[in-house]
Design a protein around this motif. Structure first.
Motif: not given
Ligand code: ADP
Ligand code: MG
Ligand code: MG
Length: 456
Positions: A413-437
């Motif tokens: 995101d252009q707005d730095a403060e609107a970006r995910l935190t690394a922890q949040c990004a990790e959770e999103r990826l974990a969700e992605l795995l589930v979604l994909w399956e």
């Protein structure tokens, strides 16, 4: 009588088979027994000396032979070596000798350690170096020069500050351990303490006009060396040449030309002034036009400082919020993380069902090529707010793909403060795995395409 055994003498022929009388050894009684000195092979020819590989008993030595007309540089070099204490980055000097050559004229020998790799110029001509080895080369030269320039008192031993006055890649030798020594003190000068005996007065007129033309600093070329502070001025002249040596070395550093072939070895200004520049040419180039060796395209990327390609817009703009440094720097990392996701998923075969997966691309490679400059990245990322493009294949409206794209967008995101935190990004990826399956088990289309893919 001393017999030189010249077993191999490339390029010289019979006339150089000297059978010499030794002058009275009264000048400086040799501590090494020179009776067993043998000259074996011509290894170098400079302006003043002819250098042979030789042996002294079992020891490999280098012998620099000065003819009688070159007595002055010999005497000078000898006096400088006597001032230099042992140092890792100074050629190890052993002994000198004055003799009478076959022509009845005196000849002067300077005996030192033999360095099988030869000069830095030869070394770099025959191999490229990686970043670490290159640093080792230039750091050791610099250390040698720093030592040379330093005035030292060790007990009752005094080492004056010395200027080299002919620093260039032929006067630096490479040791087997990949470090360098500074060599060839024919033009060097003690800058402090009492003037050395044998330092000819006639030298004073030329104090600012010696050295190898190619490496002459602009003030030397202009005859405008500040003689009021001679010590500082002559050190500065050496450092100018040191800079050129850095350039010559790093131009052979393979790590600085990733994915392309390293240019062949070039002397400083070789492209601009060729192999034998005249003083007038160097004056025009260095003094009038203030030219210096050019940095290649490959160095535009500044990749060792922080990679321009992955710099967040606020970094490119120099607008990182330093009031909350912790959060700001984490946001900068997450921006790059988003680009990394893109680079990775662009190689994910499951996301290109039924088509061939694009070859690996760095983020912004399509937009900014292999060596983006900071200006190009500023225009792209800050001004035009561009980001890596999602391919056609990802238009498909599966929940997993949509969520993946959103995750990337929320990272960069252009707005730095609107970006995910690394922890949040990790959770999103974990969700992605589930979604994909889940999607794979409910959507036969995906199933088939992945099965096909795995089969290929
Ligand atoms: P000049 O004063 O004539 O330039 P140098 O001392 O620079 O003489 O030596 C000329 C060349 O001989 C160097 O560039 C280098 O290639 C080679 N050389 C000199 N000394 C050594 C040494 N100790 N070991 C190996 N090669 C040497
Ligand atoms: Mg030399
Ligand atoms: Mg010399």
């Amino acid at each position: 009588l001393v017999f030189f055994c010249l077993r191999v003498l490339r390029g010289r022929g019979k006339q150089s088979l000297h059978n010499l009388n030794m002058l009275e050894a009264a000048f400086s009684p040799p501590s090494l027994d020179l009776d067993n000195l043998k000259l074996l092979e011509l290894i170098g020819r400079g302006r003043y000396g002819t250098v042979y590989r030789g042996s002294l008993d079992e020891r490999s030595v280098a012998v620099k032979v000065f003819s009688s007309v070159n007595r002055q540089p010999f005497v000078n070099e000898r006096s400088i070596y006597r001032l230099l204490l042992d140092h890792d980055n100074i050629t190890h000097f052993l002994e000198t000798e004055e003799r009478v050559g076959t022509d009845g004229q005196p000849e002067y020998l300077l005996i030192m350690d033999f360095y099988p790799h030869g000069s830095l110029c030869t070394y770099l001509s025959t191999r490229t170096v990686d970043w670490l080895s290159c640093c080792r080369l230039v750091i050791s030269v610099t250390r040698g020069l720093a030592y040379l320039h330093t005035e030292l008192v060790k007990g009752d031993v005094y080492k004056p500050a010395i200027s080299h006055r002919d620093l260039n890649s032929r006067n630096v030798l490479v040791k087997p351990d990949g470090c360098c020594v500074i060599s060839d003190y024919g033009l060097s000068m003690a800058l402090t303490g009492k003037r050395q005996s044998g330092h000819a007065e006639e030298d004073n007129t030329a104090i600012s006009e010696v050295g190898t033309v190619r490496y002459m600093a602009p003030e030397v070329l202009e005859g405008a060396v500040n003689l009021r502070d001679c010590e500082a001025a002559l050190k500065q002249v050496d450092v100018y040449a040191l800079g050129l040596l850095f350039w010559e070395s790093f131009m052979r550093c393979a790590d600085l030309f990733p994915g392309e072939s390293v240019p062949t070895f070039q002397l400083a200004f070789q492209a601009e002034a060729g192999n034998h520049p005249t003083i007038e040419e160097m004056q025009a180039l260095v003094s009038r036009h203030k030219q210096r060796p050019k940095f290649p395209e490959a160095w535009k990327e500044n990749s060792l400082v922080g990679t321009v390609r992955y710099m967040a817009p606020e970094v490119l703009e120099g607008a990182v919020n330093l009031r909350d440094c912790e959060a700001a720097l984490k946001q900068v990392d997450v921006y790059a993380l988003g680009l990394l996701f893109w680079e990775s998923f662009m190689r994910c075969a499951d996301l290109f069902p039924g088509e061939s997966v694009p070859t690996f691309q760095l983020a912004f490679q399509a937009e900014a090529g292999n060596h983006p400059t900071i200006e190009e990245m500023q225009a792209l990322v800050s001004r035009h707010k561009q980001r890596p493009k999602f391919p056609e294949a990802w238009k498909e409206n599966s929940l997993a793909v949509r969520s993946l794209k959103e995750t990337m967008e929320d990272c960069w995101d252009q707005d730095a403060e609107a970006r995910l935190t690394a922890q949040c990004a990790e959770e999103r990826l974990a969700e992605l795995l589930v979604l994909w399956e889940r999607e794979k088990s409910t959507s036969p289309a995906v199933n088939i395409s992945t099965a096909l893919h795995n089969h290929r």
